[in-house]
Scaffold this motif. Structure first.
Motif, PDB file in Angstrom:
ATOM      1  N   ILE A 203       0.840  -1.201   0.000  1.00 26.72           N
ATOM      2  CA  ILE A 203       0.000   0.000   0.000  1.00 26.72           C
ATOM      3  C   ILE A 203       0.874   1.249   0.000  1.00 26.72           C
ATOM      4  CG2 ILE A 203      -1.647   1.367   1.351  1.00 26.72           C
ATOM      5  CD1 ILE A 203      -2.735  -1.346   2.387  1.00 26.72           C
ATOM      6  N   LEU A 204       1.909   1.263   0.795  1.00 25.69           N
ATOM      7  CA  LEU A 204       2.765   2.435   0.911  1.00 25.69           C
ATOM      8  C   LEU A 204       3.565   2.705  -0.355  1.00 25.69           C
ATOM      9  CD1 LEU A 204       4.033   2.042   4.581  1.00 25.69           C
ATOM     10  CD2 LEU A 204       2.072   3.334   3.720  1.00 25.69           C
TER      11      LEU A 204
ATOM     12  N   PHE B 108      -3.330  -2.152 -11.104  1.00 29.25           N
ATOM     13  CA  PHE B 108      -2.594  -3.396 -11.259  1.00 29.25           C
ATOM     14  C   PHE B 108      -1.212  -3.202 -10.668  1.00 29.25           C
ATOM     15  CE2 PHE B 108       0.434  -5.942 -13.668  1.00 29.25           C
ATOM     16  CZ  PHE B 108      -0.112  -7.204 -13.506  1.00 29.25           C
ATOM     17  N   LEU B 109      -0.763  -4.134  -9.850  1.00 27.96           N
ATOM     18  CA  LEU B 109       0.594  -4.076  -9.321  1.00 27.96           C
ATOM     19  C   LEU B 109       1.074  -5.469  -8.982  1.00 27.96           C
ATOM     20  CD1 LEU B 109       0.849  -4.243  -5.869  1.00 27.96           C
ATOM     21  CD2 LEU B 109      -0.638  -2.306  -6.202  1.00 27.96           C
ATOM     22  N   HIS B 110       2.375  -5.563  -8.751  1.00 23.96           N
ATOM     23  CA  HIS B 110       2.977  -6.828  -8.342  1.00 23.96           C
ATOM     24  C   HIS B 110       3.298  -6.755  -6.855  1.00 23.96           C
ATOM     25  CE1 HIS B 110       3.562  -7.457 -12.662  1.00 23.96           C
ATOM     26  NE2 HIS B 110       3.521  -8.738 -12.336  1.00 23.96           N
ATOM     27  N   ASP B 111       2.908  -7.795  -6.147  1.00 25.56           N
ATOM     28  CA  ASP B 111       3.173  -7.912  -4.719  1.00 25.56           C
ATOM     29  C   ASP B 111       4.674  -7.866  -4.496  1.00 25.56           C
ATOM     30  OD1 ASP B 111       3.769  -9.522  -2.225  1.00 25.56           O
ATOM     31  OD2 ASP B 111       1.578  -9.456  -2.127  1.00 25.56           O
ATOM     32  N   GLN B 112       5.115  -7.006  -3.583  1.00 22.95           N
ATOM     33  CA  GLN B 112       6.543  -6.824  -3.336  1.00 22.95           C
ATOM     34  C   GLN B 112       7.203  -8.100  -2.814  1.00 22.95           C
ATOM     35  OE1 GLN B 112       7.431  -3.845  -0.398  1.00 22.95           O
ATOM     36  NE2 GLN B 112       9.563  -3.735  -0.953  1.00 22.95           N
ATOM     37  N   ARG B 113       6.528  -8.793  -1.921  1.00 27.23           N
ATOM     38  CA  ARG B 113       7.154  -9.959  -1.284  1.00 27.23           C
ATOM     39  C   ARG B 113       7.138 -11.195  -2.177  1.00 27.23           C
ATOM     40  NH1 ARG B 113       4.260 -12.460   3.406  1.00 27.23           N
ATOM     41  NH2 ARG B 113       4.495 -14.452   2.432  1.00 27.23           N
ATOM     42  N   THR B 114       6.000 -11.453  -2.838  1.00 32.41           N
ATOM     43  CA  THR B 114       5.873 -12.691  -3.612  1.00 32.41           C
ATOM     44  C   THR B 114       6.031 -12.488  -5.115  1.00 32.41           C
ATOM     45  OG1 THR B 114       3.478 -12.451  -3.889  1.00 32.41           O
ATOM     46  CG2 THR B 114       4.256 -13.604  -1.900  1.00 32.41           C
ATOM     47  N   GLY B 115       5.893 -11.245  -5.592  1.00 38.80           N
ATOM     48  CA  GLY B 115       5.947 -10.976  -7.024  1.00 38.80           C
ATOM     49  C   GLY B 115       4.641 -11.290  -7.732  1.00 38.80           C
TER      50      GLY B 115
ATOM     51  N   ASN C 215      -1.437  -8.470  -8.855  1.00 37.36           N
ATOM     52  CA  ASN C 215      -2.681  -8.145  -8.162  1.00 37.36           C
ATOM     53  C   ASN C 215      -3.480  -7.132  -8.971  1.00 37.36           C
ATOM     54  OD1 ASN C 215      -2.667  -9.498  -5.579  1.00 37.36           O
ATOM     55  ND2 ASN C 215      -0.954  -8.190  -5.025  1.00 37.36           N
ATOM     56  N   HIS C 216      -4.765  -7.412  -9.142  1.00 41.74           N
ATOM     57  CA  HIS C 216      -5.691  -6.448  -9.721  1.00 41.74           C
ATOM     58  C   HIS C 216      -6.474  -5.865  -8.561  1.00 41.74           C
ATOM     59  CE1 HIS C 216      -5.112  -7.355 -13.976  1.00 41.74           C
ATOM     60  NE2 HIS C 216      -4.899  -8.593 -13.560  1.00 41.74           N
ATOM     61  N   LEU C 217      -6.428  -4.555  -8.408  1.00 39.75           N
ATOM     62  CA  LEU C 217      -7.105  -3.904  -7.295  1.00 39.75           C
ATOM     63  C   LEU C 217      -8.382  -3.246  -7.786  1.00 39.75           C
ATOM     64  CD1 LEU C 217      -4.018  -2.064  -5.791  1.00 39.75           C
ATOM     65  CD2 LEU C 217      -4.814  -4.375  -5.317  1.00 39.75           C
ATOM     66  N   TYR C 218      -9.445  -3.460  -7.084  1.00 38.80           N
ATOM     67  CA  TYR C 218     -10.723  -2.824  -7.369  1.00 38.80           C
ATOM     68  C   TYR C 218     -10.844  -1.657  -6.399  1.00 38.80           C
ATOM     69  CZ  TYR C 218     -15.762  -2.424  -8.172  1.00 38.80           C
ATOM     70  OH  TYR C 218     -17.011  -1.976  -8.486  1.00 38.80           O
ATOM     71  N   LEU C 219     -10.756  -0.427  -6.908  1.00 36.40           N
ATOM     72  CA  LEU C 219     -10.693   0.756  -6.063  1.00 36.40           C
ATOM     73  C   LEU C 219     -12.037   1.447  -5.839  1.00 36.40           C
ATOM     74  CD1 LEU C 219      -7.391   2.306  -7.458  1.00 36.40           C
ATOM     75  CD2 LEU C 219      -7.702   0.961  -5.372  1.00 36.40           C
ATOM     76  N   LYS C 220     -13.089   0.982  -6.483  1.00 34.15           N
ATOM     77  CA  LYS C 220     -14.379   1.655  -6.343  1.00 34.15           C
ATOM     78  C   LYS C 220     -14.840   1.778  -4.885  1.00 34.15           C
ATOM     79  CE  LYS C 220     -19.003   1.954  -8.173  1.00 34.15           C
ATOM     80  NZ  LYS C 220     -20.010   1.367  -9.030  1.00 34.15           N
ATOM     81  N   PRO C 221     -14.642   0.761  -4.026  1.00 34.58           N
ATOM     82  CA  PRO C 221     -15.098   0.901  -2.641  1.00 34.58           C
ATOM     83  C   PRO C 221     -14.412   2.023  -1.854  1.00 34.58           C
ATOM     84  CG  PRO C 221     -14.661  -1.403  -3.140  1.00 34.58           C
ATOM     85  CD  PRO C 221     -14.163  -0.602  -4.296  1.00 34.58           C
ATOM     86  N   VAL C 222     -13.236   2.460  -2.297  1.00 34.61           N
ATOM     87  CA  VAL C 222     -12.526   3.522  -1.569  1.00 34.61           C
ATOM     88  C   VAL C 222     -12.434   4.822  -2.367  1.00 34.61           C
ATOM     89  CG1 VAL C 222     -11.213   2.038  -0.011  1.00 34.61           C
ATOM     90  CG2 VAL C 222     -10.291   2.555  -2.280  1.00 34.61           C
ATOM     91  N   THR C 223     -13.262   4.966  -3.376  1.00 37.58           N
ATOM     92  CA  THR C 223     -13.236   6.174  -4.207  1.00 37.58           C
ATOM     93  C   THR C 223     -13.429   7.427  -3.360  1.00 37.58           C
ATOM     94  OG1 THR C 223     -13.990   5.017  -6.183  1.00 37.58           O
ATOM     95  CG2 THR C 223     -14.355   7.388  -6.116  1.00 37.58           C
ATOM     96  N   GLY C 224     -14.430   7.439  -2.496  1.00 36.05           N
ATOM     97  CA  GLY C 224     -14.690   8.598  -1.641  1.00 36.05           C
ATOM     98  C   GLY C 224     -13.526   8.907  -0.724  1.00 36.05           C
ATOM     99  N   ASN C 225     -12.936   7.867  -0.147  1.00 36.11           N
ATOM    100  CA  ASN C 225     -11.768   8.050   0.726  1.00 36.11           C
ATOM    101  C   ASN C 225     -10.594   8.633  -0.045  1.00 36.11           C
ATOM    102  OD1 ASN C 225     -13.013   5.155   1.878  1.00 36.11           O
ATOM    103  ND2 ASN C 225     -12.582   6.707   3.420  1.00 36.11           N
ATOM    104  N   LEU C 226     -10.348   8.106  -1.251  1.00 39.44           N
ATOM    105  CA  LEU C 226      -9.215   8.575  -2.035  1.00 39.44           C
ATOM    106  C   LEU C 226      -9.413  10.017  -2.516  1.00 39.44           C
ATOM    107  CD1 LEU C 226      -8.349   5.343  -4.044  1.00 39.44           C
ATOM    108  CD2 LEU C 226      -6.958   6.432  -2.281  1.00 39.44           C
ATOM    109  N   LEU C 227     -10.648  10.379  -2.870  1.00 40.22           N
ATOM    110  CA  LEU C 227     -10.911  11.760  -3.282  1.00 40.22           C
ATOM    111  C   LEU C 227     -10.740  12.727  -2.108  1.00 40.22           C
ATOM    112  CD1 LEU C 227     -13.928  11.234  -5.709  1.00 40.22           C
ATOM    113  CD2 LEU C 227     -11.569  11.874  -6.309  1.00 40.22           C
ATOM    114  N   ALA C 228     -11.221  12.341  -0.937  1.00 38.86           N
ATOM    115  CA  ALA C 228     -11.046  13.183   0.257  1.00 38.86           C
ATOM    116  C   ALA C 228      -9.559  13.300   0.590  1.00 38.86           C
ATOM    117  CB  ALA C 228     -11.816  12.600   1.443  1.00 38.86           C
ATOM    118  N   TYR C 229      -8.847  12.218   0.443  1.00 40.51           N
ATOM    119  CA  TYR C 229      -7.405  12.212   0.717  1.00 40.51           C
ATOM    120  C   TYR C 229      -6.668  13.101  -0.277  1.00 40.51           C
ATOM    121  CZ  TYR C 229      -2.641  10.511   1.163  1.00 40.51           C
ATOM    122  OH  TYR C 229      -1.291  10.433   1.322  1.00 40.51           O
ATOM    123  N   GLN C 230      -7.040  13.013  -1.558  1.00 33.15           N
ATOM    124  CA  GLN C 230      -6.418  13.845  -2.578  1.00 33.15           C
ATOM    125  C   GLN C 230      -6.632  15.334  -2.266  1.00 33.15           C
ATOM    126  OE1 GLN C 230      -8.158  13.655  -6.516  1.00 33.15           O
ATOM    127  NE2 GLN C 230      -6.138  13.912  -7.442  1.00 33.15           N
TER     128      GLN C 230
END
Length: 125
Positions: free
Chosen positions: A48-49, A69-76, A79-94
């Motif tokens: 995440i960081l 889309f990203l690759h897990d740092q530890r295992t490689g 991962n496909h991430l679905y960001l719709k559930p945190v859209t409001g959080n991410l917009l407030a954070y932005q």
């Protein structure tokens, strides 16, 4: 000493953690958004960081991408991430990032050194 991190299974404990993150820390929006993204994506904190704003979460117009889309740092592992559930959080954070004048390619930049992302050691200070 090895520390085990277990998932939060009790909804009351989850509510307490969220309330604590919203009320008890200096960088309230920062820490709360990290927690919400982790809860929605099930990524490790280290992954995440390392998320980048433009590449992983926001498009050129500043809208939250539906998927990332990203690759897990530890295992490689991919991962496909679905960001719709945190859209409001991410917009407030932005919005919070803009108000704090934190310009960085990282989604979660260090508050002291925005050119770097925060680390697991210093994100809840």
């Amino acid at each position: 000493m090895e520390q085990k991190v277990l998932p939060i299974k009790d909804s009351n404990v989850l509510t307490q953690v969220q309330r604590c993150l919203q009320e008890d820390f200096k960088a309230v929006v920062h820490n709360y958004t990290i927690f919400q993204v982790g809860k929605a994506t099930l990524l490790r904190v280290s992954d995440i960081l390392r998320l980048k704003r433009g590449r992983d979460c926001f498009d050129e117009q500043g809208n939250v991408q539906r998927n990332a889309f990203l690759h897990d740092q530890r295992t490689g592992k991919a991962n496909h991430l679905y960001l719709k559930p945190v859209t409001g959080n991410l917009l407030a954070y932005q919005s919070w990032l803009q108000q704090a004048n934190l310009v960085s390619p990282w989604l979660f930049p260090s508050l002291q050194h925005p050119e770097k992302h925060i680390t697991e050691k210093n994100f809840i200070k």
